[in-house]
Scaffold this active site. Structure first.
Site, mmCIF file in Angstrom:
data_model
loop_
_atom_site.group_PDB
_atom_site.id
_atom_site.type_symbol
_atom_site.label_atom_id
_atom_site.label_comp_id
_atom_site.label_asym_id
_atom_site.label_seq_id
_atom_site.Cartn_x
_atom_site.Cartn_y
_atom_site.Cartn_z
ATOM 1 N N HIS A 281 0.633 5.046 4.868
ATOM 2 C CA HIS A 281 -0.256 5.588 3.548
ATOM 3 C C HIS A 281 0.149 7.066 3.431
ATOM 4 O O HIS A 281 0.457 7.593 2.342
ATOM 5 C CB HIS A 281 -1.666 5.517 4.062
ATOM 6 C CG HIS A 281 -2.166 4.167 4.122
ATOM 7 N ND1 HIS A 281 -3.479 3.622 4.408
ATOM 8 C CD2 HIS A 281 -1.664 3.029 3.683
ATOM 9 C CE1 HIS A 281 -3.647 2.699 4.448
ATOM 10 N NE2 HIS A 281 -2.335 1.806 3.944
ATOM 11 N N SER B 57 0.693 -1.267 0.040
ATOM 12 C CA SER B 57 -0.057 0.001 -0.096
ATOM 13 C C SER B 57 0.928 1.221 0.013
ATOM 14 O O SER B 57 0.454 2.209 -0.805
ATOM 15 C CB SER B 57 -0.786 0.045 1.195
ATOM 16 O OG SER B 57 -1.605 -0.874 1.203
#
Length: 338
Positions: free
Chosen positions: A331, A273
């Site tokens: 993230h 991610s």
């Protein structure tokens, strides 16, 4: 966006949950090993001797049970339980990961520059070879039903970006298969999950970028990478794209290390991610008016700039409020780098 899964492993029981959208999130796993890391130090036996009985007037006494619990004095005299290696981590443990991040990023972009130079030379030299190959293709008789020919046609139909990420997808699939081998579980947890309290700190920063425990998580991540690969490679070039992708995985993991160390919320993380957030942020910043849609809901469209703002806002809120379902720090680190 890929919504990541959190699950707990206790003995042989496992639970998992997740959903997928067009943008990416990071998978966080909380492992609670049952007598796996320190089996000897947590299982100690207490031995004590019964004191000599003093002569006293005969009094009625309760029978002494065959197995008694040791007294408080005996417990204090026994060997103390060993403290695990990672029970009290400090920021000094981040020195090596920081140096690894700086060194790996520099080497990645330096190698990409050399690779780009060599590729330019090979393209010039290969121009005449392509002309000769085209002439031979016309002279040689065409084969029908050849499997190799079909594969070559499919490969030639791909874009430069899709060809570039094919190797990344294959590496993720191989690591996913390794997670299914029971004898490799401890090895995978140590080297393919990133955790600032682990004994292995540097190599998992890169290896965890290719690690997925859930098939749905891996499939959704690779779908997003495949979708944005063409735009990203056309902007950066194949060589610089690989340098950005690999560096993004290490940088996002280091940001996750810092956040976990600051907040005290430790736990292994894995997934691509952070790196995919970098690719997504780069494309959305370069092409802010591009239309995006959520997976399985193609009727709802929005601009790339609005999607990036929404993702950053959600991850910021999750980081401040202490949501544990996603690795929001990774993230944000990947998005900032992108």
């Amino acid at each position: 966006m890929i919504l990541h899964e959190m699950f707990e492993i206790s003995g042989q029981n496992e639970t998992a949950s997740g959903s997928a959208v067009r943008l990416d999130k990071d998978l966080q796993i909380m492992f609670y090993p049952v007598s796996s890391r320190w089996p000897d130090s947590f299982q100690q036996r207490c031995g004590f001797k019964k004191a000599a009985r003093k002569p006293e007037p005969k009094k009625p006494e309760d029978p002494v049970p065959a197995h008694t619990e040791p007294s408080e004095a005996v417990v204090q005299n026994q060997v103390p339980i060993q403290t695990p290696f990672n029970s009290a981590p400090t920021f000094s443990r981040l020195v090596r990961p920081f140096l690894f991040t700086v060194g790996f990023t520099g080497c990645s972009f330096g190698s990409a520059a050399i690779w780009q130079y060599e590729s330019l030379k090979s393209r010039v030299q290969g121009y005449f070879n392509e002309l000769r190959a085209d002439w031979l293709e016309k002279v040689r008789p065409q084969k029908r039903g050849d499997v190799r020919k079909e594969i070559n046609q499919w490969w030639n139909s791909l874009t430069e970006g899709q060809k570039t990420v094919t190797g990344i997808i294959a590496a993720n699939a191989l690591v996913f298969c390794c997670w299914r081998v029971p004898s490799l579980q401890r090895f995978m947890v140590r080297y393919f999950t990133s955790n600032p309290t682990s004994k292995s700190l540097c190599s998992p920063m890169l290896l965890s970028t290719f690690s997925h425990f859930s098939f749905f998580h891996m499939a959704a991540n690779m779908y997003v990478l495949w979708s944005f690969s063409s735009s990203a490679v056309s902007m950066l070039g194949r060589e610089q794209f690989m340098a950005v992708y690999l560096s993004a995985g290490v940088i996002s993991t280091f940001v996750s290390y810092v956040c976990k160390m600051a907040t005290g919320r430790f736990g292994p993380s894995l997934g691509a991610s952070g790196a995919i957030m970098t690719v997504l942020a780069a494309v959305c910043t370069k092409i802010p008016e591009a239309k995006l849609a959520i997976i399985f809901l193609p009727m709802f469209t929005f601009t790339a700039s609005n999607a990036l703002k929404a993702i950053v806002a959600m991850d910021t809120a999750g980081l401040v409020l202490g949501w544990k379902f996603f690795d929001h720090a990774a993230h944000l680190g990947g998005a900032l780098f992108g």
